[in-house]
Structures are given as structure tokens and as C-alpha cells.
Write a protein that holds these residues in place. Structure first.
Motif, PDB file in Angstrom:
ATOM      1  N   ALA A  15      21.869  36.532  36.603  1.00  0.00           N
ATOM      2  CA  ALA A  15      21.248  35.372  35.958  1.00  0.00           C
ATOM      3  C   ALA A  15      21.871  34.084  36.464  1.00  0.00           C
ATOM      4  N   ASN A  16      23.169  34.109  36.693  1.00  0.00           N
ATOM      5  CA  ASN A  16      23.868  32.964  37.277  1.00  0.00           C
ATOM      6  C   ASN A  16      23.361  32.705  38.693  1.00  0.00           C
ATOM      7  N   ASN A  17      23.099  33.780  39.434  1.00  0.00           N
ATOM      8  CA  ASN A  17      22.565  33.628  40.783  1.00  0.00           C
ATOM      9  C   ASN A  17      21.167  33.016  40.755  1.00  0.00           C
ATOM     10  N   PHE A  18      20.356  33.422  39.791  1.00  0.00           N
ATOM     11  CA  PHE A  18      19.026  32.830  39.639  1.00  0.00           C
ATOM     12  C   PHE A  18      19.135  31.317  39.458  1.00  0.00           C
ATOM     13  N   VAL A  19      20.060  30.892  38.608  1.00  0.00           N
ATOM     14  CA  VAL A  19      20.271  29.462  38.378  1.00  0.00           C
ATOM     15  C   VAL A  19      20.751  28.778  39.649  1.00  0.00           C
ATOM     16  N   SER A  20      21.603  29.467  40.421  1.00  0.00           N
ATOM     17  CA  SER A  20      22.150  28.867  41.643  1.00  0.00           C
ATOM     18  C   SER A  20      21.056  28.548  42.656  1.00  0.00           C
ATOM     19  N   VAL A  21      19.965  29.307  42.630  1.00  0.00           N
ATOM     20  CA  VAL A  21      18.844  29.044  43.534  1.00  0.00           C
ATOM     21  C   VAL A  21      17.894  28.013  42.928  1.00  0.00           C
ATOM     22  N   MET A  22      17.559  28.194  41.664  1.00  0.00           N
ATOM     23  CA  MET A  22      16.576  27.329  41.010  1.00  0.00           C
ATOM     24  C   MET A  22      17.053  25.885  40.901  1.00  0.00           C
ATOM     25  N   GLN A  23      18.356  25.661  40.811  1.00  0.00           N
ATOM     26  CA  GLN A  23      18.877  24.307  40.589  1.00  0.00           C
ATOM     27  C   GLN A  23      18.489  23.329  41.697  1.00  0.00           C
ATOM     28  N   TYR A  24      18.181  23.836  42.889  1.00  0.00           N
ATOM     29  CA  TYR A  24      17.858  22.958  44.012  1.00  0.00           C
ATOM     30  C   TYR A  24      16.360  22.786  44.251  1.00  0.00           C
ATOM     31  N   LEU A  25      15.517  23.427  43.441  1.00  0.00           N
ATOM     32  CA  LEU A  25      14.076  23.261  43.603  1.00  0.00           C
ATOM     33  C   LEU A  25      13.651  21.941  42.961  1.00  0.00           C
ATOM     34  N   PRO A  26      12.771  21.170  43.590  1.00  0.00           N
ATOM     35  CA  PRO A  26      12.464  19.811  43.122  1.00  0.00           C
ATOM     36  C   PRO A  26      11.805  19.735  41.754  1.00  0.00           C
ATOM     37  N   GLN A  27      11.094  20.779  41.328  1.00  0.00           N
ATOM     38  CA  GLN A  27      10.386  20.720  40.051  1.00  0.00           C
ATOM     39  C   GLN A  27      11.193  21.325  38.903  1.00  0.00           C
ATOM     40  N   VAL A  28      12.478  21.652  39.170  1.00  0.00           N
ATOM     41  CA  VAL A  28      13.283  22.412  38.206  1.00  0.00           C
ATOM     42  C   VAL A  28      14.434  21.573  37.651  1.00  0.00           C
ATOM     43  N   ALA A  29      14.673  21.717  36.340  1.00  0.00           N
ATOM     44  CA  ALA A  29      15.856  21.153  35.694  1.00  0.00           C
ATOM     45  C   ALA A  29      16.592  22.280  34.983  1.00  0.00           C
ATOM     46  N   ILE A  30      17.917  22.300  35.091  1.00  0.00           N
ATOM     47  CA  ILE A  30      18.754  23.267  34.392  1.00  0.00           C
ATOM     48  C   ILE A  30      19.259  22.593  33.124  1.00  0.00           C
ATOM     49  N   VAL A  31      18.930  23.161  31.977  1.00  0.00           N
ATOM     50  CA  VAL A  31      19.266  22.549  30.680  1.00  0.00           C
ATOM     51  C   VAL A  31      20.163  23.493  29.875  1.00  0.00           C
ATOM     52  N   GLY A  32      21.201  22.938  29.258  1.00  0.00           N
ATOM     53  CA  GLY A  32      22.067  23.731  28.391  1.00  0.00           C
ATOM     54  C   GLY A  32      23.522  23.434  28.659  1.00  0.00           C
ATOM     55  N   THR A  33      24.315  24.493  28.790  1.00  0.00           N
ATOM     56  CA  THR A  33      25.742  24.373  29.035  1.00  0.00           C
ATOM     57  C   THR A  33      26.081  25.060  30.355  1.00  0.00           C
ATOM     58  N   ARG A  34      27.317  24.909  30.787  1.00  0.00           N
ATOM     59  CA  ARG A  34      27.737  25.581  32.018  1.00  0.00           C
ATOM     60  C   ARG A  34      27.570  27.093  31.890  1.00  0.00           C
ATOM     61  N   THR A  35      27.001  27.707  32.895  1.00  0.00           N
ATOM     62  CA  THR A  35      26.782  29.146  32.863  1.00  0.00           C
ATOM     63  C   THR A  35      28.106  29.906  32.952  1.00  0.00           C
ATOM     64  N   GLY A  36      28.031  31.213  32.766  1.00  0.00           N
ATOM     65  CA  GLY A  36      29.247  32.022  32.764  1.00  0.00           C
ATOM     66  C   GLY A  36      29.781  32.370  34.125  1.00  0.00           C
ATOM     67  N   GLY A  37      29.002  32.138  35.178  1.00  0.00           N
ATOM     68  CA  GLY A  37      29.463  32.447  36.522  1.00  0.00           C
ATOM     69  C   GLY A  37      29.252  33.915  36.867  1.00  0.00           C
ATOM     70  N   GLY A  38      30.220  34.479  37.585  1.00  0.00           N
ATOM     71  CA  GLY A  38      30.096  35.872  38.003  1.00  0.00           C
ATOM     72  C   GLY A  38      29.293  36.004  39.276  1.00  0.00           C
ATOM     73  N   SER A  39      29.756  35.360  40.359  1.00  0.00           N
ATOM     74  CA  SER A  39      28.971  35.345  41.590  1.00  0.00           C
ATOM     75  C   SER A  39      29.368  36.443  42.565  1.00  0.00           C
ATOM     76  N   GLY A  40      30.421  37.181  42.277  1.00  0.00           N
ATOM     77  CA  GLY A  40      30.865  38.213  43.200  1.00  0.00           C
ATOM     78  C   GLY A  40      30.022  39.468  43.110  1.00  0.00           C
ATOM     79  N   VAL A  41      29.672  40.033  44.268  1.00  0.00           N
ATOM     80  CA  VAL A  41      28.936  41.304  44.277  1.00  0.00           C
ATOM     81  C   VAL A  41      29.916  42.430  43.972  1.00  0.00           C
TER      82      VAL A  41
END
Length: 357
Positions: free
Chosen positions: A249-275
Motif C-alpha cells: 500500500a505504501n508502494n502504491f502511494v509512492s507511485v500515485m503521489q507523482y501523478l498530476p491528477q492525484v493528491a495524497i491526503v492524511g498522515t505519513r504512511t507506515g513505510g515498509g518499502s523493502g521486498v
């Protein structure tokens, strides 16, 4: 008795990066199992430097507490405490009687989500559910809403087409992934594909190439393709997150945050980016941990979480929640409504409309 330490790759993609990690034998006793655990992490864990952990010091401190007479449950608890020093929700030691898990990455933060509140006060307990996605048109607010509880649940392409078409006249779409702890990266790609019009750089993966803490490959780019032949959504999107938005879910946010029509709303995510990567100790206990760093498309680590978009940091107001109001969801709705064109027939907004390509 000795058992061979075996290492198993968690995902097939890592196989394209051959490594020269050696295999060691460890005694099947308290010291041998501890040494095996410490060594596996020492040679393969990927965030020592980022987290500022002196693994040598940690190992000495905990090994000094071991005795030959220590019970297996006591050894397990001690090893679990050592792993907690990494402050990583992806690090888990498992046995037939217990599984260790570092919870402070989310337990030390407000919940910022109440699914019952949303169901009762926004969905009126009447909504559609398919797999892990629950969705409904919030008619009075002219906003589409979907709650995706876990990326472990598969995404049906026909269901996504139907849902997006049912929202086609809305001002925008809210994707609520609060308390989404991750799951399958394939589902991340399927969902992102609905919001892009061409092949898009999703991020970079880095492979461990040797036992040293800094033995890494060069970043390897990976891309997501657009959902050709399916409905794509190019109107405004709000991704609603909280501290328990983790891993895939954190990875989904990491991609969506750079799309022009998208805003990330809330608090800092929990992370966990390591495979995750898996191995086994001489006594049969399993260990799972982060071994392959994943960076976002700007080359930034998201292991410690992703901040909301500028001006979009908001938490749940507890007093408002008692009155049935989700202040985070209200913020997301207002953000979409404020961005809507005054003329509903005006299609000049560059956020476009949902289209069946």
C-alpha cells in the motif's frame, strides 16, 4: 548436530541479480541458532545504514544474555527483542508457538480510521463489495468512494470497469487505503494502471550483491503499463492514507503521489518499502526480513513512510468522530469538490474524464 543454513528468495525478480553469498553451518543449539539469525540479517538485511543501526553492537549485547539452559520460548523472545532494534514491520521470526512482529511503527500513532464510522455515516451500510474493494457513489457530495482493505485481495478488471463507469459523472474519486497493510504488488500495478495513459516509471529496485552492509547493485528501474482496453480514470483522485498504510500500500502511494491528477491526503504512511526475503534457522524457525530496497520514481527511499501532498496533512478529530464525522474523509471530499469546474459541461479541465480506451 549441524544443519545447513538455506536462503530462499522471496520474489522471482531477485533471481536476475546473481549474488555470491556464502553458505555457513551453525550448531543446532541456542548459540548456533542465535548466530545463524544474526548472520543472516548481517549479510542480507538492507536498511542498516538508513536506520542507523550498529548491528555488531546489537549482536554482542543480546548474545551476552544467552545461556545453554535457556528455554526455546526464552530464546525466541530474546531474538524477537533483538529484531525489534531494526524497527521494521517486515522483520518477523516465526516458530510453531509464536511469531515476532514489530508493531511500534503503527501502534505509537493515532488510528486515524474507523471503518464502522464510514459505513454508518457515509455509506449508510449500503455499498457494493467485490474482493477487497467496497465502493459507493456519495450522491449528495458527487464523489466516488472506494475502500481497499488489503492489496492481498485480487482486483477484478470487469468490476473496476463497472465501478469507474458508475462514477463517470462525479467530480472525482477517493481511494481510501487507510489500514491497508499491503499484499500483492501485482494488484498495485493493476490499480495504478487505471490512472496512467502510458507506460510509466514506477520506481527502482536495488539488489544485495554481497555480505557487506553497502554491497548493493545499481538501481534497476521498473515500469507500470496503462490498462489498455479498460476504463481509465483521469479526473481528480484523492488517496486517503494513515500510519497503517504499509508495504505494498505504501508502494502504491509512492507511485500515485507523482501523478498530476492525484493528491495524497492524511498522515505519513507506515513505510515498509523493502521486498521481503526468507531464510531458516538450524532449529527450523523461519525468518523474514527486508532485503531488497525499493525507491520511488525520483530515486527516494520510502522505507520510513510518505508524507501527504502539500497542504493535505490531516488527522481524525476524535470529538468530530464521536459525532459521526470523519474529518479526513471530509477534507478529501472538499478537496475534490473545490477542484470541480463551475460549469459541469466544461470539459476543458486538463484532469479529463474517465474514458474507455
Amino acid at each position: 548436530m549441524k544443519k545447513t543454513l538455506t536462503l530462499t528468495l522471496a520474489i522471482l525478480v531477485l533471481a536476475i541479480f546473481p549474488s555470491c553469498h556464502h553458505i555457513e553451518d551453525f550448531e543446532d543449539d541456542n548459540y548456533g541458532c542465535f548466530d545463524a539469525l544474526w548472520t543472516i540479517l548481517d549479510e542480507h538485511y538492507c536498511f542498516f545504514e538508513e536506520k542507523g543501526v550498529d548491528w555488531d553492537e546489537v549482536g554482542r549485547r543480546y548474545r551476552a544474555q544467552i545461556t545453554p539452559e535457556m528455554k526455546q520460548t526464552e530464546l525466541f523472545d530474546l531474538c524477537g527483542e533483538m529484531l525489534d532494534e531494526l524497527k521494521d514491520g517486515h522483520v518477523n521470526l516465526s516458530s510453531f508457538f509464536n511469531t515476532s512482529y514489530y508493531r511500534a511503527w503503527w501502534s505509537d500513532y493515532p488510528a486515524d480510521f474507523d471503518w464502522r464510522l464510514v459505513q454508518e455515516n457515509y455509506l449508510d451500510f449500503k455499498y457494493s463489495t467485490a474482493g477487497g474493494i467496497s465502493y459507493k457513489l456519495l450522491e449528495e457530495r458527487n464523489v466516488g468512494y472506494m475502500y481497499y482493505s488489503s492489496f492481498a485481495y485480487g482486483i477484478g478488471e470487469s468490476m473496476m470497469d463497472l465501478m469507474m463507469l458508475s462514477f463517470k459523472d462525479c467530480d472525482g474519486l477517493i481511494i481510501d487505503i487507510r489500514d491497508n497493510g499491503g499484499g500483492d504488488m501485482t494488484n498495485v500495478e493493476k490499480l495504478v494502471a487505471r490512472f496512467i495513459t502510458e507506460e510509466t516509471l514506477a520506481g527502482y529496485m536495488i539488489h544485495k550483491t554481497g555480505p557487506g552492509h553497502q554491497d548493493f547493485s545499481e538501481p534497476y528501474p521498473y515500469y507500470f503499463k496503462t490498462a489498455e482496453g479498460h476504463v481509465r480514470w483521469l479526473k481528480p483522485v484523492v488517496v486517503l492514507v494513515n500510519r497503517s498504510t504499509f508495504s505494498a500500500a505504501n508502494n502504491f502511494v509512492s507511485v500515485m503521489q507523482y501523478l498530476p491528477q492525484v493528491a495524497i491526503v492524511g498522515t505519513r504512511t507506515g513505510g515498509g518499502s523493502g521486498v521481503p526475503f526468507s531464510s531458516e534457522l538450524p532449529n527450523g524457525w523461519g525468518i523474514r526480513f527486508s532485503a531488497c530496497p525499493v525507491l520511488d520514481s525520483q530515486g527516494k527511499s520510502t522505507e520510513s513512510g510518505i508524507e501527504p501532498s502539500e497542504g493535505c496533512a490531516v488527522s481524525m478529530d476524535e470529538e468530530a468522530a464521536r459525532a459521526g464525522i470523519d474529518t479526513m474523509l471530509e477534507f478529501a471530499i472538499k478537496l475534490i469538490n473545490d477542484a470541480a469546474p463551475d460549469d459541469p459541461d466544461d470539459d476543458s479541465d486538463n484532469s479529463a474524464t474517465a474514458s474507455n480506451i
